[in-house]
Design an enzyme around this catalytic site. Structure first.
Site, PDB file in Angstrom:
ATOM      1  N   GLU A  86       2.585  -8.054   8.491  1.00  0.00           N
ATOM      2  CA  GLU A  86       2.907  -6.628   8.617  1.00  0.00           C
ATOM      3  C   GLU A  86       3.806  -6.149   7.475  1.00  0.00           C
ATOM      4  O   GLU A  86       4.181  -4.989   7.427  1.00  0.00           O
ATOM      5  CB  GLU A  86       3.588  -6.348   9.962  1.00  0.00           C
ATOM      6  CG  GLU A  86       2.661  -6.469  11.153  1.00  0.00           C
ATOM      7  CD  GLU A  86       1.423  -5.591  11.027  1.00  0.00           C
ATOM      8  OE1 GLU A  86       1.577  -4.372  10.923  1.00  0.00           O
ATOM      9  OE2 GLU A  86       0.311  -6.142  11.011  1.00  0.00           O
ATOM     10  N   ASP A 132     -10.705   1.986 -23.912  1.00  0.00           N
ATOM     11  CA  ASP A 132     -11.216   1.858 -22.543  1.00  0.00           C
ATOM     12  C   ASP A 132     -11.398   3.209 -21.877  1.00  0.00           C
ATOM     13  O   ASP A 132     -10.729   4.171 -22.225  1.00  0.00           O
ATOM     14  CB  ASP A 132     -10.176   1.143 -21.660  1.00  0.00           C
ATOM     15  CG  ASP A 132     -10.129  -0.344 -21.892  1.00  0.00           C
ATOM     16  OD1 ASP A 132     -11.094  -0.864 -22.450  1.00  0.00           O
ATOM     17  OD2 ASP A 132      -9.128  -0.957 -21.490  1.00  0.00           O
ATOM     18  N   ARG A 174      -4.693  -7.308 -20.647  1.00  0.00           N
ATOM     19  CA  ARG A 174      -5.591  -6.705 -21.640  1.00  0.00           C
ATOM     20  C   ARG A 174      -4.812  -5.924 -22.691  1.00  0.00           C
ATOM     21  O   ARG A 174      -5.335  -5.616 -23.759  1.00  0.00           O
ATOM     22  CB  ARG A 174      -6.606  -5.783 -20.949  1.00  0.00           C
ATOM     23  CG  ARG A 174      -7.462  -6.505 -19.924  1.00  0.00           C
ATOM     24  CD  ARG A 174      -8.455  -5.597 -19.236  1.00  0.00           C
ATOM     25  NE  ARG A 174      -9.582  -5.304 -20.087  1.00  0.00           N
ATOM     26  CZ  ARG A 174      -9.787  -4.153 -20.696  1.00  0.00           C
ATOM     27  NH1 ARG A 174      -8.934  -3.169 -20.549  1.00  0.00           N
ATOM     28  NH2 ARG A 174     -10.837  -3.974 -21.450  1.00  0.00           N
ATOM     29  N   PRO A 221       0.820  -1.216   0.000  1.00  0.00           N
ATOM     30  CA  PRO A 221       0.000   0.000   0.000  1.00  0.00           C
ATOM     31  C   PRO A 221       0.855   1.268   0.000  1.00  0.00           C
ATOM     32  O   PRO A 221       0.334   2.369  -0.157  1.00  0.00           O
ATOM     33  CB  PRO A 221      -0.811  -0.118   1.305  1.00  0.00           C
ATOM     34  CG  PRO A 221      -0.108  -1.119   2.143  1.00  0.00           C
ATOM     35  CD  PRO A 221       0.642  -2.020   1.219  1.00  0.00           C
TER      36      PRO A 221
HETATM   37  N1  ADE Z   1      -1.047  -4.956   0.174  1.00  0.00           N
HETATM   38  C1  ADE Z   1      -1.914  -4.537   1.106  1.00  0.00           C
HETATM   39  N2  ADE Z   1      -2.663  -3.520   0.666  1.00  0.00           N
HETATM   40  C2  ADE Z   1      -2.248  -3.266  -0.606  1.00  0.00           C
HETATM   41  C3  ADE Z   1      -2.629  -2.316  -1.598  1.00  0.00           C
HETATM   42  N3  ADE Z   1      -3.565  -1.404  -1.380  1.00  0.00           N
HETATM   43  N4  ADE Z   1      -1.992  -2.350  -2.769  1.00  0.00           N
HETATM   44  C4  ADE Z   1      -1.007  -3.255  -3.003  1.00  0.00           C
HETATM   45  N5  ADE Z   1      -0.598  -4.160  -2.111  1.00  0.00           N
HETATM   46  C5  ADE Z   1      -1.212  -4.174  -0.925  1.00  0.00           C
END
Ligand code: ADE
Length: 251
Positions: A116, A169, A154, A89
């Site tokens: 984690e 797209d 794609r 993330p």
């Molecule tokens: N792992 C946990 N959340 C994630 C996300 N939003 N994007 C990519 N990998 C992740």
């Protein structure tokens, strides 16, 4: 294209990667998907791929060594410049343009984190890129990897029916697609727009572009900040803005 996915949960890929477009791409040898179980690269007798964090705190951290060995196995014989992408993330946010760019590679390697996260030395020494699919946290990188694989394939020529269809797209040029209809021509009192029923290609193309612009204006006006628009399209946007300005929000 070869995609190597490194994960502690390879079985998660079984359903999504064996249906529909993804299966078609694999069946036609356009996608060579290789799943690697990171635990197979854990060298201790318990095959442990995770451990407690230095400095305390909750949760477990994926160990660097099994991930590194799995990446090195996937990289054996890979072309120079093969991306090694961490799903996290904290990465740059995935987009249509990144999907298109990744599809140009002969091979990519995707590393799915769990718990984690992964010992940061994997990021420092081994990863060449970090991708997020949005500003929220999932329980692991497997679903993000599947999302990215779907969006990337794609763009491989031959995967979609009509060649180049991915260029039409939503998001391909910063504008959303307009609405689509199929038969019947009238359903629950709503008719298919006459221009689509008439089938004049030039008029249909113009109508679709206008509808796409209108939809973008309504749903994702932020996209219009960077979209490349013609003079006529800018004029059209100004008319949408005027229409909205004339609407009474409290009739
Ligand atoms: N792992 C946990 N959340 C994630 C996300 N939003 N994007 C990519 N990998 C992740």
């Amino acid at each position: 294209m070869q995609i190597d996915v490194l994960t502690l949960f390879p079985a998660m890929f079984e359903g999504p990667m064996t249906e529909s477009m993804l299966w078609k791409a694999r069946d036609r040898n356009l996608l060579d998907l290789r799943l690697h179980d990171i635990r197979d690269y854990a060298l201790d007798k318990h095959k442990s791929a995770d451990d407690i964090p230095y400095g305390g705190g909750g949760g477990m951290i994926m160990k660097a060594e099994p991930v590194a060995l799995a990446v090195e196995a996937a990289l054996a014989g890979a072309p120079a410049g093969t991306p090694v992408i961490l799903m996290t993330p904290q990465g740059r946010v995935f987009s249509h343009d990144i999907a298109k760019e990744l599809a140009q590679h002969e091979q990519i390697i995707m590393v799915c984190g769990r718990y984690e996260g992964i010992d940061d030395r994997v990021r420092q020494l081994i990863a060449t890129d970090e991708l997020s699919i949005g500003d929220y946290v999932l329980t692991g990188g497997e679903l993000p990897a599947m999302v990215i694989i779907d969006a990337v394939i794609r763009h491989i020529p031959g995967v979609l029916g009509a060649e180049g269809a991915a260029d039409a797209d939503s998001h391909a040029d910063g504008i959303l697609e307009g609405p689509h209809f199929t038969r019947p021509p009238e359903w629950r009192g709503v008719s298919v727009p006459q221009v689509l029923q008439d089938g004049d290609h030039a008029k249909v193309a113009k109508w679709r572009r206008e509808q796409g612009l209108r939809r973008t204006w309504q749903q994702r006006p932020d996209l219009l900040m960077t979209a490349e628009l013609t003079e006529d399209e800018r004029y059209l946007l100004a008319t949408f803005a005027n229409e909205d300005a004339g609407k009474n929000p409290h009739p």
